[in-house]
Design a protein around this motif. Structure first.
Motif, PDB file in Angstrom:
ATOM      1  N   PRO A 106      49.090  44.530  51.635  1.00  9.05           N
ATOM      2  CA  PRO A 106      47.913  44.529  50.763  1.00  9.05           C
ATOM      3  C   PRO A 106      46.656  44.313  51.614  1.00  9.05           C
ATOM      4  O   PRO A 106      46.656  43.429  52.485  1.00  9.05           O
ATOM      5  CB  PRO A 106      48.169  43.357  49.816  1.00  9.05           C
ATOM      6  CG  PRO A 106      49.660  43.243  49.775  1.00  9.05           C
ATOM      7  CD  PRO A 106      50.110  43.576  51.181  1.00  9.05           C
ATOM      8  N   ARG A 107      45.648  45.124  51.390  1.00 13.10           N
ATOM      9  CA  ARG A 107      44.435  45.045  52.225  1.00 13.10           C
ATOM     10  C   ARG A 107      43.866  43.629  52.238  1.00 13.10           C
ATOM     11  O   ARG A 107      43.449  43.131  53.286  1.00 13.10           O
ATOM     12  CB  ARG A 107      43.384  46.040  51.719  1.00 13.10           C
ATOM     13  CG  ARG A 107      42.141  46.110  52.577  1.00 13.10           C
ATOM     14  CD  ARG A 107      41.216  47.229  52.166  1.00 13.10           C
ATOM     15  NE  ARG A 107      41.824  48.557  52.300  1.00 13.10           N
ATOM     16  CZ  ARG A 107      41.967  49.214  53.466  1.00 13.10           C
ATOM     17  NH1 ARG A 107      41.556  48.655  54.588  1.00 13.10           N
ATOM     18  NH2 ARG A 107      42.526  50.396  53.503  1.00 13.10           N
ATOM     19  N   ARG A 122      45.038  45.877  38.023  1.00 13.43           N
ATOM     20  CA  ARG A 122      44.348  46.488  39.161  1.00 13.43           C
ATOM     21  C   ARG A 122      45.391  46.977  40.161  1.00 13.43           C
ATOM     22  O   ARG A 122      46.375  46.298  40.417  1.00 13.43           O
ATOM     23  CB  ARG A 122      43.464  45.442  39.856  1.00 13.43           C
ATOM     24  CG  ARG A 122      42.376  44.869  38.939  1.00 13.43           C
ATOM     25  CD  ARG A 122      40.979  45.123  39.474  1.00 13.43           C
ATOM     26  NE  ARG A 122      40.876  45.102  40.930  1.00 13.43           N
ATOM     27  CZ  ARG A 122      40.482  44.024  41.627  1.00 13.43           C
ATOM     28  NH1 ARG A 122      40.203  42.896  41.020  1.00 13.43           N
ATOM     29  NH2 ARG A 122      40.366  44.096  42.931  1.00 13.43           N
ATOM     30  N   PRO A 123      45.198  48.169  40.739  1.00 15.69           N
ATOM     31  CA  PRO A 123      46.127  48.615  41.781  1.00 15.69           C
ATOM     32  C   PRO A 123      46.008  47.748  43.036  1.00 15.69           C
ATOM     33  O   PRO A 123      44.952  47.152  43.274  1.00 15.69           O
ATOM     34  CB  PRO A 123      45.686  50.053  42.065  1.00 15.69           C
ATOM     35  CG  PRO A 123      44.298  50.159  41.544  1.00 15.69           C
ATOM     36  CD  PRO A 123      44.132  49.140  40.467  1.00 15.69           C
ATOM     37  N   ILE A 124      47.088  47.662  43.795  1.00 14.49           N
ATOM     38  CA  ILE A 124      47.052  46.923  45.060  1.00 14.49           C
ATOM     39  C   ILE A 124      46.686  47.912  46.159  1.00 14.49           C
ATOM     40  O   ILE A 124      47.424  48.868  46.409  1.00 14.49           O
ATOM     41  CB  ILE A 124      48.418  46.267  45.347  1.00 14.49           C
ATOM     42  CG1 ILE A 124      48.733  45.221  44.278  1.00 14.49           C
ATOM     43  CG2 ILE A 124      48.439  45.654  46.738  1.00 14.49           C
ATOM     44  CD1 ILE A 124      50.152  44.684  44.331  1.00 14.49           C
ATOM     45  N   GLU A 125      45.582  47.671  46.811  1.00 14.49           N
ATOM     46  CA  GLU A 125      45.144  48.553  47.893  1.00 14.49           C
ATOM     47  C   GLU A 125      45.891  48.173  49.173  1.00 14.49           C
ATOM     48  O   GLU A 125      46.012  46.984  49.497  1.00 14.49           O
ATOM     49  CB  GLU A 125      43.636  48.357  48.116  1.00 14.49           C
ATOM     50  CG  GLU A 125      42.862  49.650  48.304  1.00 14.49           C
ATOM     51  CD  GLU A 125      41.446  49.373  48.758  1.00 14.49           C
ATOM     52  OE1 GLU A 125      41.122  49.791  49.884  1.00 14.49           O
ATOM     53  OE2 GLU A 125      40.688  48.720  48.002  1.00 14.49           O
ATOM     54  N   LEU A 126      46.387  49.162  49.885  1.00 13.86           N
ATOM     55  CA  LEU A 126      47.195  48.882  51.072  1.00 13.86           C
ATOM     56  C   LEU A 126      46.454  49.228  52.358  1.00 13.86           C
ATOM     57  O   LEU A 126      45.614  50.126  52.384  1.00 13.86           O
ATOM     58  CB  LEU A 126      48.493  49.690  51.010  1.00 13.86           C
ATOM     59  CG  LEU A 126      49.427  49.393  49.839  1.00 13.86           C
ATOM     60  CD1 LEU A 126      50.637  50.311  49.879  1.00 13.86           C
ATOM     61  CD2 LEU A 126      49.872  47.929  49.845  1.00 13.86           C
ATOM     62  N   ALA A 127      46.792  48.511  53.414  1.00 14.15           N
ATOM     63  CA  ALA A 127      46.322  48.816  54.766  1.00 14.15           C
ATOM     64  C   ALA A 127      47.555  48.966  55.655  1.00 14.15           C
ATOM     65  O   ALA A 127      48.589  48.350  55.390  1.00 14.15           O
ATOM     66  CB  ALA A 127      45.434  47.694  55.281  1.00 14.15           C
TER      67      ALA A 127
END
Ligand code: CTP
Ligand code: CA
Length: 227
Positions: A106-107, A122-127
């Protein structure tokens, strides 16, 4: 080769093994994880101790007893695993990346537990996580040591083709390629693999206990150690 704890062909060698699977925090109580049990990495550590090596085991979220004689360092996330591996590998003769490292995290990890709001989640933003194995081989090449670096890969299809490409991309000396799917490898006591060498070699390891596979990997490592 003599068995029963009498084999000491890794005496005086310092080896570092990573095991288990990383957990990437979403918030203080949740994570993104994977199903790696850590058994193959623990088998590698235990067999290396039995063969006389000084073993550091970097363990990510493994629920197994510590292998006797190994220096066990516990980590959680890929970021922590990376720091522990880079620190421990500096003085090592052999580095084995048996851990399943999350490709993405997760970012940002929320500082407080995420609550339901009544609205759409909310979507989980990835890095993307850094490739620790690539960093380890790069560091070995920069230092110009004869350190032997071993990676693992699990592939479901085109196993040899994908394995060869991965070996080249990672720059390691050996890549242990497991064929997965249909209940094989993950969480089971047995394992089968083909070990690809940067020298073009391919060594089939028949299905058997993870300790037997570990011993075959150490045989291949031993052949590649200088002196
Ligand atoms: N690895 C690593 N750091 C990462 C991802 C993987 O050090 N961020 C290591 C693993 O520990 C293993 C090897 O790289 O030794 C191969 O892992 P694998 O997941 O098969 O390779 P990836 O490069 O992540 O490729 P893929 O897209 O197939 O997952
Ligand atoms: Ca991956």
């Amino acid at each position: 080769l003599r068995r029963g704890g009498l084999e000491t062909d890794l005496a005086g060698r310092r080896v570092v093994v990573s095991a288990g699977g990383t957990r990437e925090p979403i918030d203080p109580v949740r994570f993104i994880g994977n199903r790696s049990s850590g058994r193959q990495g623990y088998a590698l550590a235990a067999t290396a101790v039995a063969r006389g090596a000084a073993v550091t085991l970097v363990s990510a979220n493994v629920d197994l007893p510590d292998p006797a004689g190994a220096d066990v360092r516990r980590v959680g996330s890929a970021t922590e695993l990376r720091a522990a591996m880079l620190a421990a590998s500096a003085e090592a003769d052999v580095v084995v990346m048996a851990a399943a490292v999350a490709d993405f995290r997760p970012r940002t990890a929320a500082e407080a537990k995420i609550k339901k709001s009544g609205a759409a989640p909310r979507p989980i933003e990835l890095a993307e996580n850094p490739d620790i194995l690539v960093e380890l081989t790069r560091e070995r090449n920069r230092a110009g040591t004869g350190q032997v670096v071993v990676g693992f890969a699990a592939e479901t299809d085109h196993v040899l083709e994908h394995g060869r490409a991965k070996l080249a991309r990672k720059g390691c000396d050996l890549l242990v390629v497991n064929e997965v799917g249909e209940g094989r490898a993950f969480g089971t006591a047995d394992n089968q693999a083909v070990v690809l060498g940067a020298d073009g070699s391919a060594t089939e390891i028949p299905n058997g206990p993870k300790e037997a596979l570990a011993d075959r990997v150490w045989d291949l490592v031993r052949e590649r150690l200088a002196g």
